[in-house]
Design an enzyme around this catalytic site. Structure first.
Site, mmCIF file in Angstrom:
data_model
loop_
_atom_site.group_PDB
_atom_site.id
_atom_site.type_symbol
_atom_site.label_atom_id
_atom_site.label_comp_id
_atom_site.label_asym_id
_atom_site.label_seq_id
_atom_site.Cartn_x
_atom_site.Cartn_y
_atom_site.Cartn_z
ATOM 1 N N GLN A 298 1.064 -1.033 0.002
ATOM 2 C CA GLN A 298 -0.057 0.052 0.186
ATOM 3 C C GLN A 298 0.818 1.419 0.145
ATOM 4 O OE1 GLN A 298 -2.943 -1.167 -0.163
ATOM 5 N NE2 GLN A 298 -3.497 1.158 -0.995
ATOM 6 N N HIS B 51 2.347 2.829 -3.074
ATOM 7 C CA HIS B 51 1.657 3.707 -4.041
ATOM 8 C C HIS B 51 1.936 5.199 -4.003
ATOM 9 C CE1 HIS B 51 -1.233 1.184 -6.199
ATOM 10 N NE2 HIS B 51 -1.386 0.500 -5.056
ATOM 11 N N GLU C 61 -10.175 2.025 2.679
ATOM 12 C CA GLU C 61 -10.556 1.587 1.509
ATOM 13 C C GLU C 61 -10.320 0.019 1.183
ATOM 14 O OE1 GLU C 61 -7.398 3.026 -0.989
ATOM 15 O OE2 GLU C 61 -8.532 2.664 -3.059
ATOM 16 N N HIS C 62 -9.270 -0.628 1.683
ATOM 17 C CA HIS C 62 -8.854 -1.989 1.695
ATOM 18 C C HIS C 62 -8.901 -2.509 3.045
ATOM 19 C CE1 HIS C 62 -6.725 -0.375 -2.033
ATOM 20 N NE2 HIS C 62 -7.305 -1.305 -2.475
ATOM 21 N N ASP D 7 -6.196 -5.711 -7.055
ATOM 22 C CA ASP D 7 -5.794 -4.698 -7.594
ATOM 23 C C ASP D 7 -5.964 -5.398 -9.151
ATOM 24 O OD1 ASP D 7 -5.053 -2.777 -5.783
ATOM 25 O OD2 ASP D 7 -3.227 -3.213 -5.552
ATOM 26 N N HIS E 277 -52.188 20.179 -9.959
ATOM 27 C CA HIS E 277 -51.834 18.762 -9.467
ATOM 28 C C HIS E 277 -53.171 18.079 -9.096
ATOM 29 C CE1 HIS E 277 -47.743 20.046 -9.470
ATOM 30 N NE2 HIS E 277 -47.234 18.647 -8.870
#
Lengths: 429, 429
Positions: free
Chosen positions: A258, A261, A326-327, A360, A419
């Site tokens: 991770q 990145h 996220e993960h 991924d 209406h």
């Protein structure tokens, strides 16, 4: 790297700091982006070409904004067969998973005799933004294009910048494998503006997806409403819940996968064992000695990494839900049981044999996932991003008789007389 | 009102003007809204109270930001029983339809031996914005709150401004019927900021839904990313496709039911019969003589209304898809067949006995729908707005063996070595 323990008196404030520390430095580029968008709307391709020269150092002719078949073929020919095969495997698995997501239409007649329905239809046209430079990932092309294709989108247009005229062969190979043939060699806010509003050379799309830098993100934010956008992605993150039965080197590598990145990525280990925590810490230090991207990974780990020691797994689950990562890798004894306590996470990797890297590339589920705690309310990319719903109501006169009067009462209460009359006129007959 | 015919040489440019004419005058309030949000983040309730005094003419004490049970009961007591019954009928029908939308989790083992899944979970907390003043509709409370409740959201917090201290009893009765008890008497950008970031008195939520003025819309746009938001609604619109077998007065009233919402609402009739078109035009003029909201409806009809004459229904369907209307009434012979040609619409009302007003109140489907051509990519409010997805991957070691090598190749190609090693380390064992 921060070491936290839930037994520490200061734990809560330290933890709150840890999960909010990356949110503070968003650059405000709204003014320059607004100018770029207005220029592209006013001057079309001419403005796109000027910005491409300015920002990408690339002189484009108007008739060269779209890549030619020859350009695409030349680039793709550079990709080794093994790599192409791996992309094809990934493609097949991604398609297979996303097909399972396809929702069913609804149609039924209710007790009042009304025929009620809900129909799903694909978007007509989608724009796929692919970054240039270091973050140009062929896997992202697959993850963005294939759900659109599965959803039934007919036209997928891709923009990828060509810094100094350079094309990324992997990205083009991935596009080719996905059947994406409409590709423009432009990027930045100017590409987003062109996709949203259209130019002479670039027909407009209905939704724009794909990651990008601060300018791209701000441009997507500004065109939102005129076209759809995906969520604005921040730096990536992982939380790993692991007990001492794991090999520290494996957990260390998962954390670093991770961290490598982005300097602003965040990797957090939650464990119930202090000695194991120390083992992982040492293994991270060891791996950082030789890792090719040790500069980036080391910086991320130093600034945003953390090891949190907890008393039990319930405590760990509560922390996971506060983070909404996220993960999430779950590598403790009852991994599936733990996963049932998680309310907020983009994607979960359950058990000891499934590193996040599988997700991924070749797992099948999407790797475009909600970052920065947005898994509290957002989801990963899916076929739903490329479908929309139309509800339907059909009434026979009897059905209108049964529920019409209540609607008349409500319309009158809201002061909407036409209406009410639109119902009354039909009931008169 | 514009009269267009597809046989006219200038038709296309006239039509393009018609469907884009309402998009031009968005007020730029981004700077004042940014200031309000920053102040609420910095000073919390104190800033909310100051803005409420300034904008709503209402002096609040901090301990009176949340309405008391007594305030709620007093307001609700003013609502007649027939009206309450109508709201309850609407509630039941809305719940029933939205329950049918609830999606199923996915879990399966694929050929490679991986266990793949997708789980739906509700959001923890949702903020519901309800406008004050003329656009305070109890039906909107139902349409926003009930999908959240069906989705399983535990906490629904409502903000409704109290102009000069005035509470709207209908809105409170609707909230009561939906079980919404956490209500704050505040509005505007300050309410959106408070819901997004939280104050001492107002815990933050994860997503904010509901209509509002330009300030509210801009505030939602600015807090987007920190929390989720629904789409930014523009003025309402209807397209009616009708043949000469309809009574002109009914079609006229349906057009005016849209027009009476807002001077910027748009009502368009598409018909294949020029004499019928003239009949509807006359019926609109007649009805406008006595309609209570003739000022608003007349202005909308004059400025944005249109009657388009087409040669056949295929042509009509193409125009509908170009417009992507929020509401579509289909009142021709094969109404269901026509509806099958429509790709883009928020909601369809199929057949002669189902005016759009039914969908506003008691039909069951949601009345919060994509406006201003956004039905090309967006959908009405639904349970999906209050759910999110978590994907899951579980692998046994054999599964990793089968697909791991392809992931390694891709990771290496992307220069992400730790990704590759996280797989390789597990395959070594």
């Amino acid at each position: 790297m921060k070491k936290l323990s839930t037994r520490d008196m200061q734990f809560r404030s330290q933890f709150d700091m840890l999960i909010s520390v990356r949110q503070s430095d968003a650059q405000d580029v709204s003014a320059p982006v607004r100018k770029i968008i207005n220029n592209v709307r006013a001057r079309g391709d001419e403005a796109v070409i000027a910005y491409t020269a300015q920002f990408d150092g690339h002189e484009l002719r108007a008739d060269a904004i779209a890549l030619t078949d020859q350009q695409r073929r030349d680039a793709i020919a550079q990709v080794p067969a093994a790599l192409r095969d791996a992309l094809v495997l990934a493609k097949e698995r991604i398609i297979s998973f996303h097909k399972r997501q396809m929702p069913q239409d609804i149609l039924y007649t209710d007790e009042a005799g009304l025929e009620l329905g809900l129909r799903w239809t694909p978007l007509d046209a989608v724009g796929l933004y692919v970054p240039g430079g270091k973050a140009a990932y062929p896997s992202s092309v697959l993850m963005n294009a294939l759900p659109a294709w599965v959803a039934g989108v007919k036209r997928i247009a891709m923009c990828v910048p060509m810094p100094n005229g350079h094309l990324n062969p992997l990205v083009l190979a991935a596009a080719d494998i996905c059947g994406v043939q409409e590709i423009y060699g432009i990027g930045g806010a100017q590409a987003v503006a062109a996709l949203a509003y259209g130019t002479k050379r670039i027909p407009p799309v209905d939704r724009i997806v794909g990651p990008g830098n601060a300018y791209v993100a701000e441009a997507k934010r500004q065109v939102f409403g005129h076209v759809g956008i995906d969520s604005i992605a921040g730096p990536s993150e992982v939380v790993i819940v692991a007990d001492k039965e794991n090999r520290p080197e494996i957990i260390a590598m998962d954390l670093l996968a991770q961290a490598e990145h982005d300097e602003r990525a965040q990797a957090i280990l939650i464990t119930n064992d202090a000695r194991f925590a120390a083992g992982v810490e040492a293994a991270v230090a060891e791996a950082l000695k030789t890792l090719p991207r040790r500069q980036i990974a080391g910086s991320s780990w130093a600034d945003f990494g953390a090891i949190i020691t907890v008393s039990d797994w319930d405590e760990a689950a509560d922390l996971v839900n506060d983070i909404a990562p996220e993960h999430l890798e779950i590598m403790c004894a009852d991994a599936d049981g733990f996963s049932r306590k998680v309310r907020h996470a983009g994607a979960m990797f359950i058990g000891r044999h499934c590193p996040e890297a599988i997700g991924d590339y070749v797992g099948g589920p999407n790797h475009v996932l909600p970052t920065n705690r947005t898994a509290r309310f957002a989801s990963g990319l899916s076929v739903y991003d490329f479908l929309k719903r139309t509800t339907t109501i059909g009434a026979a006169q009897d059905g209108l008789k049964e529920i019409g009067p209540a609607a008349e009462i409500l319309a009158q209460a809201e002061g909407l007389d036409a209406h009410a009359q639109s119902i009354a006129l039909r009931l008169q007959k």
